[in-house]
Design a protein around this motif. Sequence first.
Motif, short mmCIF file in Angstrom:
data_model
loop_
_atom_site.label_atom_id
_atom_site.label_comp_id
_atom_site.label_asym_id
_atom_site.label_seq_id
_atom_site.Cartn_x
_atom_site.Cartn_y
_atom_site.Cartn_z
N LEU A 143 29.96 33.73 -55.92
CA LEU A 143 30.84 34.89 -56.40
C LEU A 143 31.49 35.67 -55.21
CD1 LEU A 143 28.19 36.19 -59.06
CD2 LEU A 143 30.86 35.61 -59.56
N LEU A 144 30.81 35.72 -54.09
CA LEU A 144 31.22 36.43 -52.95
C LEU A 144 32.62 35.72 -52.49
CD1 LEU A 144 30.65 38.57 -50.59
CD2 LEU A 144 29.48 36.50 -49.24
N LEU A 145 32.52 34.36 -52.36
CA LEU A 145 33.50 33.59 -51.77
C LEU A 145 34.79 33.60 -52.63
CD1 LEU A 145 31.50 33.16 -49.42
CD2 LEU A 145 32.28 30.60 -49.24
N SER A 146 34.65 33.49 -54.01
CA SER A 146 35.61 33.27 -55.04
C SER A 146 36.45 34.68 -55.11
CB SER A 146 34.94 33.29 -56.43
OG SER A 146 34.35 32.02 -56.34
N TYR A 147 35.85 35.93 -55.10
CA TYR A 147 36.31 37.10 -55.06
C TYR A 147 37.13 37.30 -53.94
CZ TYR A 147 34.77 38.85 -59.73
OH TYR A 147 34.44 39.15 -61.11
N ASN A 148 36.54 36.75 -52.67
CA ASN A 148 37.44 36.69 -51.45
C ASN A 148 38.33 35.82 -51.25
OD1 ASN A 148 36.48 39.39 -49.73
ND2 ASN A 148 34.51 38.52 -50.70
N GLU A 149 38.48 34.91 -52.27
CA GLU A 149 39.69 33.94 -52.32
C GLU A 149 39.33 32.92 -51.21
OE1 GLU A 149 43.41 35.57 -52.78
OE2 GLU A 149 43.03 36.30 -54.88
N ILE A 150 37.99 32.69 -50.86
CA ILE A 150 37.80 31.65 -49.71
C ILE A 150 37.66 30.17 -50.42
CG2 ILE A 150 36.23 30.85 -48.05
CD1 ILE A 150 35.66 33.81 -47.56
N PRO A 151 38.41 29.16 -50.08
CA PRO A 151 38.29 27.93 -50.65
C PRO A 151 36.91 27.21 -50.40
CG PRO A 151 40.27 28.20 -49.23
CD PRO A 151 39.61 29.24 -48.94
N VAL A 152 36.51 26.78 -51.73
CA VAL A 152 35.37 26.10 -51.62
C VAL A 152 35.37 24.83 -52.36
CG1 VAL A 152 32.79 26.27 -52.47
CG2 VAL A 152 34.00 28.40 -51.75
N ASP A 153 34.81 23.93 -51.67
CA ASP A 153 34.92 22.48 -52.12
C ASP A 153 33.97 22.05 -53.62
OD1 ASP A 153 36.96 21.80 -50.48
OD2 ASP A 153 35.64 20.98 -48.88
N SER A 154 32.69 22.79 -53.12
CA SER A 154 31.78 22.48 -53.95
C SER A 154 30.77 23.48 -54.01
CB SER A 154 31.04 21.08 -53.48
OG SER A 154 29.93 20.69 -54.32
N VAL A 155 30.16 23.83 -55.53
CA VAL A 155 29.07 24.77 -55.46
C VAL A 155 27.93 23.79 -56.28
CG1 VAL A 155 28.04 26.84 -56.76
CG2 VAL A 155 30.57 26.63 -55.99
N GLU A 156 26.86 23.80 -55.49
CA GLU A 156 25.57 22.71 -56.02
C GLU A 156 24.41 23.57 -56.10
OE1 GLU A 156 25.40 19.36 -56.88
OE2 GLU A 156 23.54 20.55 -57.26
N ALA A 157 23.98 23.70 -57.23
CA ALA A 157 22.61 24.54 -57.27
C ALA A 157 21.30 23.58 -56.99
CB ALA A 157 22.39 24.70 -58.74
N ASP A 158 21.35 22.47 -56.77
CA ASP A 158 20.55 21.44 -56.33
C ASP A 158 20.51 21.42 -54.76
OD1 ASP A 158 18.79 19.41 -55.47
OD2 ASP A 158 18.60 18.59 -57.48
N TYR A 159 19.63 21.95 -54.11
CA TYR A 159 19.73 22.50 -52.82
C TYR A 159 19.51 20.86 -51.95
CZ TYR A 159 19.03 24.39 -47.92
OH TYR A 159 19.20 24.89 -46.74
N PHE A 160 18.65 20.04 -52.24
CA PHE A 160 18.50 18.73 -51.50
C PHE A 160 19.85 18.05 -51.82
CE2 PHE A 160 14.12 20.29 -51.91
CZ PHE A 160 13.98 20.76 -50.54
N LYS A 161 20.22 17.90 -53.11
CA LYS A 161 21.61 17.23 -53.28
C LYS A 161 22.69 17.81 -52.61
CE LYS A 161 24.03 15.83 -57.42
NZ LYS A 161 24.23 16.15 -58.72
N ALA A 162 22.81 18.96 -52.30
CA ALA A 162 23.92 19.72 -51.66
C ALA A 162 23.54 19.36 -50.15
CB ALA A 162 23.70 21.17 -51.68
N ILE A 163 22.70 19.59 -49.52
CA ILE A 163 22.33 18.86 -48.16
C ILE A 163 22.71 17.35 -47.81
CG2 ILE A 163 20.47 18.35 -46.33
CD1 ILE A 163 18.79 20.55 -47.81
N ASP A 164 22.32 16.38 -48.89
CA ASP A 164 22.69 15.31 -48.67
C ASP A 164 24.31 15.08 -49.06
OD1 ASP A 164 19.88 14.81 -48.25
OD2 ASP A 164 19.57 14.13 -50.37
N GLU A 165 24.95 15.85 -49.59
CA GLU A 165 26.25 15.73 -50.26
C GLU A 165 26.92 16.15 -48.78
OE1 GLU A 165 29.23 18.45 -52.38
OE2 GLU A 165 27.38 18.10 -53.55
N PHE A 166 26.54 17.05 -48.18
CA PHE A 166 27.43 17.64 -46.89
C PHE A 166 27.27 16.74 -45.72
CE2 PHE A 166 27.26 20.28 -43.08
CZ PHE A 166 28.39 20.74 -43.18
#
Lengths: 423, 196
Positions: free
Chosen positions: A362-385
């Motif tokens: 929400l913080l980044l969206s309202y501030n219009e900072i481009p985000v490639d992916s929002v991932e609730a699963d933390y370990f999946k996010a780490i591996d993805e990155f």
Amino acid sequence: MRYLPALLIGRLVRLAVRLVRPGGGSALPGLVLSKLAPKLVYRTLGSFEQGLVVVTGTAGKSTTTKMLVAIVRAHGLEVFTNPSTANIEQGFFSTIIKQGSLFGKVPGSIAIIEMDEGHAAQVVEKVQPKVSVILNVFEDQLDRFIDPALVREKLLAVAKATSGTVLLNADDQNCLLIGSELNQAQTKFFGITNKVSKAAKSKLNYAPTYLLELPAPAVSAEVVGLQERNVTALVAGKSVSFDLPSRGLHFALDAVAALASAQSILGEAFHLVKASKVLNELPPVFSRGEIREVNGEQVEFILVQNPPSMQLNLDNLAPKLDQVFFAIGRDVHDPSWMWTVDLANLKHVSVITGFNYADAALLLSYNEIPVDSVEADYFKAIDEFFKLPKPKNGIKTVIYSADSMRRLRRHMGFTDPEDVQRV
Amino acid sequence: MSKSLKLVALYPDHLNLNGDMANLLVLQKRLQWQGQEAEIVSLTKSSKLADYDFVLVGHGSNAAWADIKRIDPEFFNNVVRYINSGKSALVIASAYDRLVEAVLGSKRATVSHRSEFVKTSEGNVGYLNTDSNEEVLLWHKNSLFTLLHGPVLVKNPELADELILKSGFVKEVAQNKQSVEIDELARASRKIAFEN
């Protein structure tokens, strides 16, 4: 002998925790020991021949403590200290379990301990510090402290309980107010010249007091020049130059705080060249601008714990980063404070995750900072990155809060907080 | 095209202790998604409030409030006059504490201090850090008083839309691509608040 059963149980709990979660830290052993032998920590902290040194304040405690400990050790003293993740009472108990004997004896002639600003006020009611280093007051943890003035009151209690020198930040009006209530002969100050502060990328926005500015005190150590990581400082009138472990005005301030404190502790034995050599070679505290190799490429790890640390670290981000991992974990109980941070330097984020991923997104969206992916699963996010190809600009950069840091480090097997290289 | 609205950040350097000023960003974006332009104006003088469309009075430290009282002695009278004129404001936490008696005419109710996430009967979620026992959300004329500090409208976009409608800034609030995505995140944020 009286603490033997409690320490034995504490050690067994520690062993059991480490079997279940190899390399992972836990508050449980310290918690168990604190229930079984609540006075042990005070007895231990009060047992050092050359006394107890407390490093406290809102931000910079871990880096300043690490610098100070390294300088004092280089002068031949045996120092008992705590890891940066153990700066509240339970952490002190855990440190005793880890470093002490079964009879509660810990090695060292002096204790230099990083203390959370709330807990320090409680500890000094029972153990008198010989030296205190009070770094700053920022607007932080207001769900806990309610008003910055209450933090200042707690730090004043630490200062008043100190038998010897109190080292204070000359640039923070809160510290000057604390100093005004002490015997002047007891206080020493460290700081940064106006010229250096004004030229820096980031500002140290201490909690405003809205009072008339107090006169600037004489300083015993001061940053007089800063170019990237190179600092020029004046310590007791002598000039010295060294490179910081990580870039940023705040780390320069930590360094002069450590130099001024070391000089107070060591007296005539303090050797400025030796101290600057230590700072030149010291690796950063883990995740404070730490750069390490992951899958054959360099990655920077940046811990953000509160408004000042997020602001200062974002202000000092390398320009044009292609790949940023942004994780806000469970430790950020009320994420409101993130909205006080100026995000102008955060241009793009690859992955948002962590327990508070939604608030971060929400913080980044309202501030219009481009985000490639929002991932609730933390370990999946780490591996993805970490599967992303090597960035074209800059290096992979991980920005995370404390809970996300612990989980990521465990997941990736970076479990030794001392395993940090200087790059 | 309708004129651009002027949303006031009143004493933003003093009254943004928990990121309260972010609520203006939420209102600005949600208005823009409805085709209504809005600009955020920082104001450190309370005497000109009548010139603006919306005022945010955020949460400040005791020292910040003492400073405002010193530099702008008519602050509270001016804000009360603005609210009672029927114009819209969002009044947060310690600002609520300081204005409630003047606006409602009743003594502020207190309890022992509490710091916790709460959910109102309407489903709004936010963080309480207060000794106030007033209503967590209170509408007075077209203004909203809230004890929920910080960016309360970020977590509760429906409340933001209600404030926009009550203020008469638009006739209706229609869903759109941006609001659907953001409102989904806000729902997740409200749920997560109680899992910690």
